[in-house]
Design an enzyme around this catalytic site. Sequence first.
Site, short mmCIF file in Angstrom:
data_model
loop_
_atom_site.label_atom_id
_atom_site.label_comp_id
_atom_site.label_asym_id
_atom_site.label_seq_id
_atom_site.Cartn_x
_atom_site.Cartn_y
_atom_site.Cartn_z
N HIS A 114 62.93 10.29 13.33
CA HIS A 114 61.83 9.35 13.53
C HIS A 114 62.16 8.45 14.72
O HIS A 114 63.30 8.11 14.95
CB HIS A 114 61.62 8.49 12.28
CG HIS A 114 60.29 7.83 12.24
ND1 HIS A 114 60.02 6.65 12.88
CD2 HIS A 114 59.12 8.23 11.67
CE1 HIS A 114 58.76 6.31 12.69
NE2 HIS A 114 58.19 7.25 11.96
N ASP A 147 56.96 13.35 6.37
CA ASP A 147 56.37 14.70 6.35
C ASP A 147 57.23 15.73 5.65
O ASP A 147 56.81 16.88 5.50
CB ASP A 147 56.11 15.15 7.79
CG ASP A 147 55.11 14.24 8.47
OD1 ASP A 147 55.47 13.59 9.47
OD2 ASP A 147 53.99 14.14 7.96
C1 SDX Z 1 55.44 11.01 12.09
O1 SDX Z 1 55.62 6.97 14.89
C2 SDX Z 1 55.38 7.11 13.65
O2 SDX Z 1 55.47 6.20 12.89
C3 SDX Z 1 54.98 8.50 13.21
C4 SDX Z 1 54.80 8.66 11.72
C5 SDX Z 1 53.62 7.89 11.24
O3 SDX Z 1 53.55 7.57 10.05
O4 SDX Z 1 52.68 7.70 12.07
O5 SDX Z 1 55.96 8.19 11.04
C6 SDX Z 1 54.57 10.09 11.34
O6 SDX Z 1 55.02 11.46 13.14
C7 SDX Z 1 56.82 11.30 11.58
C8 SDX Z 1 57.62 12.25 12.54
C9 SDX Z 1 57.15 13.68 12.25
N1 SDX Z 1 57.70 14.58 13.25
C10 SDX Z 1 58.63 15.51 12.89
O7 SDX Z 1 59.15 15.59 11.78
C11 SDX Z 1 58.98 16.50 13.99
C12 SDX Z 1 60.53 16.67 14.06
N2 SDX Z 1 61.07 15.38 14.49
C13 SDX Z 1 61.07 15.15 15.85
O8 SDX Z 1 60.53 15.94 16.81
C14 SDX Z 1 61.67 13.82 16.30
O9 SDX Z 1 62.60 13.40 15.39
C15 SDX Z 1 60.69 12.72 16.57
C16 SDX Z 1 59.62 13.16 17.54
C17 SDX Z 1 60.06 12.27 15.30
C18 SDX Z 1 61.46 11.60 17.19
O10 SDX Z 1 61.91 12.12 18.43
P1 SDX Z 1 63.00 11.36 19.28
O11 SDX Z 1 62.56 9.95 19.50
O12 SDX Z 1 63.41 12.16 20.47
O13 SDX Z 1 64.16 11.34 18.26
P2 SDX Z 1 65.40 10.55 18.48
O14 SDX Z 1 65.39 9.71 19.72
O15 SDX Z 1 65.66 9.85 17.18
O16 SDX Z 1 66.44 11.74 18.77
C19 SDX Z 1 67.76 11.44 18.78
C20 SDX Z 1 68.46 12.77 18.93
C21 SDX Z 1 67.98 13.60 20.12
O17 SDX Z 1 69.12 14.33 20.57
P3 SDX Z 1 69.79 13.82 21.99
O18 SDX Z 1 68.71 13.99 23.02
O19 SDX Z 1 70.18 12.36 21.74
O20 SDX Z 1 70.96 14.76 22.17
O21 SDX Z 1 68.25 13.59 17.78
C22 SDX Z 1 67.63 14.81 18.15
C23 SDX Z 1 67.02 14.61 19.53
O22 SDX Z 1 67.03 15.84 20.24
N3 SDX Z 1 66.60 15.09 17.18
C24 SDX Z 1 66.57 16.17 16.40
C25 SDX Z 1 65.44 16.01 15.58
N4 SDX Z 1 64.83 14.86 15.89
C26 SDX Z 1 65.54 14.28 16.88
N5 SDX Z 1 67.37 17.24 16.32
C27 SDX Z 1 67.03 18.17 15.39
N6 SDX Z 1 65.98 18.09 14.56
C28 SDX Z 1 65.15 17.02 14.63
N7 SDX Z 1 64.11 16.94 13.82
#
Ligand code: SDX
Length: 393
Positions: free
Chosen positions: A270, A328
């Site tokens: 998140h 989710d």
């Molecule tokens: C919702 O904003 C909101 O409030 C949204 C929501 C709402 O109620 O409106 O909460 C609803 O959208 C929840 C999120 C649902 N999406 C998913 O579950 C899709 C999978 N998750 C992601 O794509 C991701 O975690 C995000 C988009 C939610 C957040 O993306 P970020 O900001 O890039 O995540 P981060 O900065 O916390 O990432 C840190 C690291 C990164 O690696 P590095 O670049 O630092 O090496 O963690 C990695 C990311 O690549 N990472 C993941 C991951 N999510 C982040 N690696 C593996 N699996 C994942 N799911």
Amino acid sequence: QADVFTYDPGFTSTAACDSTITFIDGEKGELLHRGYPIDQLASQSHYLEVCYLLLYGELPSATQLEEFETLVTRHTMIHEQMHNFFRGFRRDAHPMATMVGVVGAMSAFYHDSTDINDDHQREVASIRLIAKMPTIAAMAYKYSIGQPFVYPRNDLDYASNFLNMCFSVPAEEYQANPILSRAMDRIFTLHADHEQNASTSTVRLASSSGANPFACIAAGIACLWGPAHGGANQACLEMLKEIGTVDRIPEFIARAKDKNDSYRLMGFGHRVYKNFDPRAKVMKQSADEVLELLGVDNNPILQVAKELERQALEDPYFAEKKLFPNVDFYSGIILEAMGFPTSMFTPIFALARTVGWISQWKEQLADPQLKIGRPRQLYLGETRRDYVDIENR
Ligand code: SDX
């Protein structure tokens, strides 16, 4: 003065806007709606009462709640001519495509609630959207499966009415189950609002141009559809089904950790929560309750989800990246157990989030200072240069 924060080396930005509606503490895993914790609202309140709280800022009295619920109940039908809109879509259209189209088209029918400068019209549009969204979502579902539309009923509560519109057929009326209705209502509450997420910011940005409320909410629905946002509930269940069995979990965790692989675990991570998503905790409890009631608590997908969560939370990579199950991760399991296809998961998220979008839309209109200003950029392109004729290139 909005807080200024730095999130990229040397790149500073200001908060998108001020707000008094929802507060998230990502480190503590806390979510408050007008100061009330989400776990208390999910267990002690119900969706329409939470709608009232988000819209008006305070919990209602018994009289205020009854008046509000009656108002919403008596506006659940849509204009009969709007039924034709559904028939313009292919049957295999994703229900989110239908919702974007039909909600946007509401501005072609409800002319008396499109003037954003009229307080009364703003209120009418708010109630119409909250009341009609379940009807539109249910009609999108019925149309996609070739079944006749089911009209809303005033003798059913909000969640039971939605389930009835989705699952009743002329030959057999849906038998409302109080526990399933309560679980559905709780899912609505857990998705009601979430500060300045992508779709809410989309609604605010659309609103800042003076667009009518139906156009703004249609824009929010379109944004929510993405798999990184609201579409994650559908993508998460599809991922759990692809994993299929517990023994394949390490393969998918390895892919998610592989920096050369863009694969991400759906339902994990998140932008704000870096400890845990308080909604996921409540959703997990609800999943156990619903699947036990339906006698499918040995559901292999639920076992895969729980084991995936356990292994991921024990894995140093996920701990270091602060990746936890989000809202989710479990919602899709509950919705599928209730009988919904994965294509209906995000429409249900949109239905529930409508009150959050509307509350933030109203807040922005009430105080122009809260407007999301026109976002600026950090220009990294070419400096000024003169045109070159094609023969000299
Ligand atoms: C919702 O904003 C909101 O409030 C949204 C929501 C709402 O109620 O409106 O909460 C609803 O959208 C929840 C999120 C649902 N999406 C998913 O579950 C899709 C999978 N998750 C992601 O794509 C991701 O975690 C995000 C988009 C939610 C957040 O993306 P970020 O900001 O890039 O995540 P981060 O900065 O916390 O990432 C840190 C690291 C990164 O690696 P590095 O670049 O630092 O090496 O963690 C990695 C990311 O690549 N990472 C993941 C991951 N999510 C982040 N690696 C593996 N699996 C994942 N799911």
